[in-house]
Design a protein around this motif. Structure first.
Motif, PDB file in Angstrom:
ATOM      1  N   ALA A   1       0.827  -1.213   0.000  1.00 35.13           N
ATOM      2  CA  ALA A   1       0.000   0.000   0.000  1.00 35.13           C
ATOM      3  C   ALA A   1       0.858   1.258   0.000  1.00 35.13           C
ATOM      4  N   GLN A   2       1.913   1.246   0.794  1.00 28.33           N
ATOM      5  CA  GLN A   2       2.784   2.421   0.864  1.00 28.33           C
ATOM      6  C   GLN A   2       3.497   2.670  -0.458  1.00 28.33           C
ATOM      7  N   GLN A   3       3.902   1.596  -1.131  1.00 28.88           N
ATOM      8  CA  GLN A   3       4.539   1.759  -2.441  1.00 28.88           C
ATOM      9  C   GLN A   3       3.563   2.348  -3.458  1.00 28.88           C
ATOM     10  N   ILE A   4       2.318   1.909  -3.397  1.00 23.76           N
ATOM     11  CA  ILE A   4       1.300   2.446  -4.313  1.00 23.76           C
ATOM     12  C   ILE A   4       1.049   3.920  -4.024  1.00 23.76           C
ATOM     13  N   LEU A   5       0.985   4.268  -2.746  1.00 22.40           N
ATOM     14  CA  LEU A   5       0.735   5.654  -2.362  1.00 22.40           C
ATOM     15  C   LEU A   5       1.845   6.588  -2.836  1.00 22.40           C
ATOM     16  N   GLN A   6       3.048   6.027  -2.980  1.00 20.79           N
ATOM     17  CA  GLN A   6       4.180   6.828  -3.450  1.00 20.79           C
ATOM     18  C   GLN A   6       4.164   7.020  -4.971  1.00 20.79           C
ATOM     19  N   LYS A   7       3.206   6.356  -5.640  1.00 16.55           N
ATOM     20  CA  LYS A   7       3.102   6.452  -7.100  1.00 16.55           C
ATOM     21  C   LYS A   7       1.711   6.963  -7.467  1.00 16.55           C
ATOM     22  N   PRO A   8       1.507   8.264  -7.427  1.00 18.19           N
ATOM     23  CA  PRO A   8       0.162   8.823  -7.661  1.00 18.19           C
ATOM     24  C   PRO A   8      -0.386   8.546  -9.054  1.00 18.19           C
ATOM     25  N   THR A   9       0.471   8.136 -10.004  1.00 19.56           N
ATOM     26  CA  THR A   9      -0.020   7.846 -11.358  1.00 19.56           C
ATOM     27  C   THR A   9      -0.720   6.497 -11.457  1.00 19.56           C
ATOM     28  N   VAL A  10      -0.543   5.634 -10.450  1.00 18.23           N
ATOM     29  CA  VAL A  10      -1.133   4.295 -10.511  1.00 18.23           C
ATOM     30  C   VAL A  10      -2.656   4.375 -10.508  1.00 18.23           C
ATOM     31  N   LYS A  11      -3.283   3.725 -11.481  1.00 17.02           N
ATOM     32  CA  LYS A  11      -4.737   3.646 -11.561  1.00 17.02           C
ATOM     33  C   LYS A  11      -5.249   2.225 -11.430  1.00 17.02           C
ATOM     34  N   MET A  12      -4.371   1.220 -11.684  1.00 19.82           N
ATOM     35  CA  MET A  12      -4.808  -0.168 -11.627  1.00 19.82           C
ATOM     36  C   MET A  12      -3.767  -1.012 -10.908  1.00 19.82           C
ATOM     37  N   VAL A  13      -4.210  -1.690  -9.855  1.00 21.85           N
ATOM     38  CA  VAL A  13      -3.357  -2.611  -9.101  1.00 21.85           C
ATOM     39  C   VAL A  13      -3.813  -4.027  -9.430  1.00 21.85           C
ATOM     40  N   PHE A  14      -2.886  -4.855  -9.872  1.00 25.18           N
ATOM     41  CA  PHE A  14      -3.207  -6.230 -10.262  1.00 25.18           C
ATOM     42  C   PHE A  14      -2.673  -7.197  -9.216  1.00 25.18           C
ATOM     43  N   VAL A  15      -3.533  -8.104  -8.737  1.00 24.34           N
ATOM     44  CA  VAL A  15      -3.171  -9.051  -7.682  1.00 24.34           C
ATOM     45  C   VAL A  15      -3.416 -10.466  -8.179  1.00 24.34           C
ATOM     46  N   THR A  16      -2.366 -11.309  -8.125  1.00 23.81           N
ATOM     47  CA  THR A  16      -2.534 -12.692  -8.562  1.00 23.81           C
ATOM     48  C   THR A  16      -1.821 -13.649  -7.622  1.00 23.81           C
ATOM     49  N   GLY A  17      -2.060 -14.929  -7.843  1.00 26.34           N
ATOM     50  CA  GLY A  17      -1.469 -16.013  -7.069  1.00 26.34           C
ATOM     51  C   GLY A  17      -2.240 -17.273  -7.377  1.00 26.34           C
ATOM     52  N   GLY A  18      -1.699 -18.413  -7.004  1.00 27.63           N
ATOM     53  CA  GLY A  18      -2.394 -19.673  -7.247  1.00 27.63           C
ATOM     54  C   GLY A  18      -3.683 -19.787  -6.463  1.00 27.63           C
TER      55      GLY A  18
END
Length: 292
Positions: free
Chosen positions: A27-44
């Motif tokens: 979350a903190q890494q995303i907050l440091q990148k204000p241009t991010v509009k889409m977060v993709f989450v994957t795993g088995g």
């Protein structure tokens, strides 16, 4: 082991601390990148995509970034529109082409560009999409979190979206204690939430893992952050339910050997009540709801 017998709730919280910190770091890494509009989450399967997505949305909201949640499952094609089949002639629902990628691209591009997207909803009971599309748009500071098996595949999160507008999260379960924590999670979860027997879950596990090896693991290196979702206490709180479910596998079943292996692994363990797991715990996804 001894720590659990002094203050179990404190010990459980300590076991979850690494996972919680990893999600907070994301979350903190995303907050440091204000241009991010889409977060993709994957795993088995049963790596914890849904609870991690919800947790991530919670941490982002605490810092003022609202989110919309999207499941790739809603972009499954209707059965008559399937375009790829297995060798035995059955539809291949594990491959990326099982999703309507063209419409997915249209929706995600619209969201990134500040336009309204009309989102589908897949009805798993009817095995087809609903007829009604739901409008979705993102405010200036808002983003969406997309979770699903193919979320890190370039076909889903690739070149049609500018890289600076994406952030990628890969989930796995890693432990030296036993081979594959996700199978035990899935046996318990599917028994309660999908009305599937342990035999049925074990029987399909090889195909599930084949899909993981082919379509998920190869994109791990594309992730901005990798999170280990294994929780040290989970075997103890799933033990009793899992033993009962595994004991129901018939002696003549092809799944019996794996069931016996799991029984031998967890039977010697102490039993901890599921009631010790908080309602807000990550592990609630794989357990029954608290009674009362």
């Amino acid at each position: 082991m001894d720590k659990y017998f002094f203050d179990m709730q404190k010990a459980f919280a300590e076991d979850e601390a690494y996972y919680e910190q990893a999600v907070l770091d994301a979350a903190q890494q995303i907050l440091q990148k204000p241009t991010v509009k889409m977060v993709f989450v994957t795993g088995g399967s049963c790596a914890g995509k849904t609870p991690t997505t919800e947790r991530l949305a919670h941490y982002l909201a605490e810092h003022g970034r609202k989110t919309e949640l999207i499941s790739l499952d809603d972009f499954y094609r209707n059965p008559e529109d399937v375009i790829k089949y297995n060798d035995d002639g059955t539809p291949d629902f594990e491959c990326p082409e099982s999703l309507d990628l063209e419409y997915l691209h249209e929706c995600f591009s619209a969201l990134c560009e500040g336009r309204t997207a009309y989102m589908p909803k897949f009805d798993f009971k009817k095995r087809r999409r609903n007829d009604v599309l739901e409008p979705m748009s993102l405010e200036e500071e808002e983003l969406c979190i997309v979770e699903g098996l193919h979320a890190l595949n370039p076909e889903v999160c690739g070149g049609y979206i500018p890289a600076e507008k994406t952030f990628k999260v890969y989930l796995h379960t890693e432990t030296d204690e036993y081979d594959e924590p996700r199978l035990l999670r899935r046996i318990v979860r599917d028994y309660y939430k999908r009305n599937a027997s342990a035999e049925e879950t074990i029987d399909m596990w090889d195909n599930v893992e084949e899909g993981t090896r082919k379509y998920i693991v190869p994109f791990k290196d594309n992730a901005d952050i990798v999170i280990n979702t294994y929780i040290a206490y989970e075997r103890y709180v799933m033990r009793d339910d899992a033993l009962r479910m595994l004991a129901e596998v018939p002696e003549n079943s092809p799944s019996k050997a794996i069931a016996d292996k799991l029984i031998a692994m967890i039977e010697p363990l102490p039993s901890f009540s599921k009631e010790m797991v908080s309602d807000t715990s990550f592990m609630r996804e794989f357990l029954t709801k608290r009674i009362g």
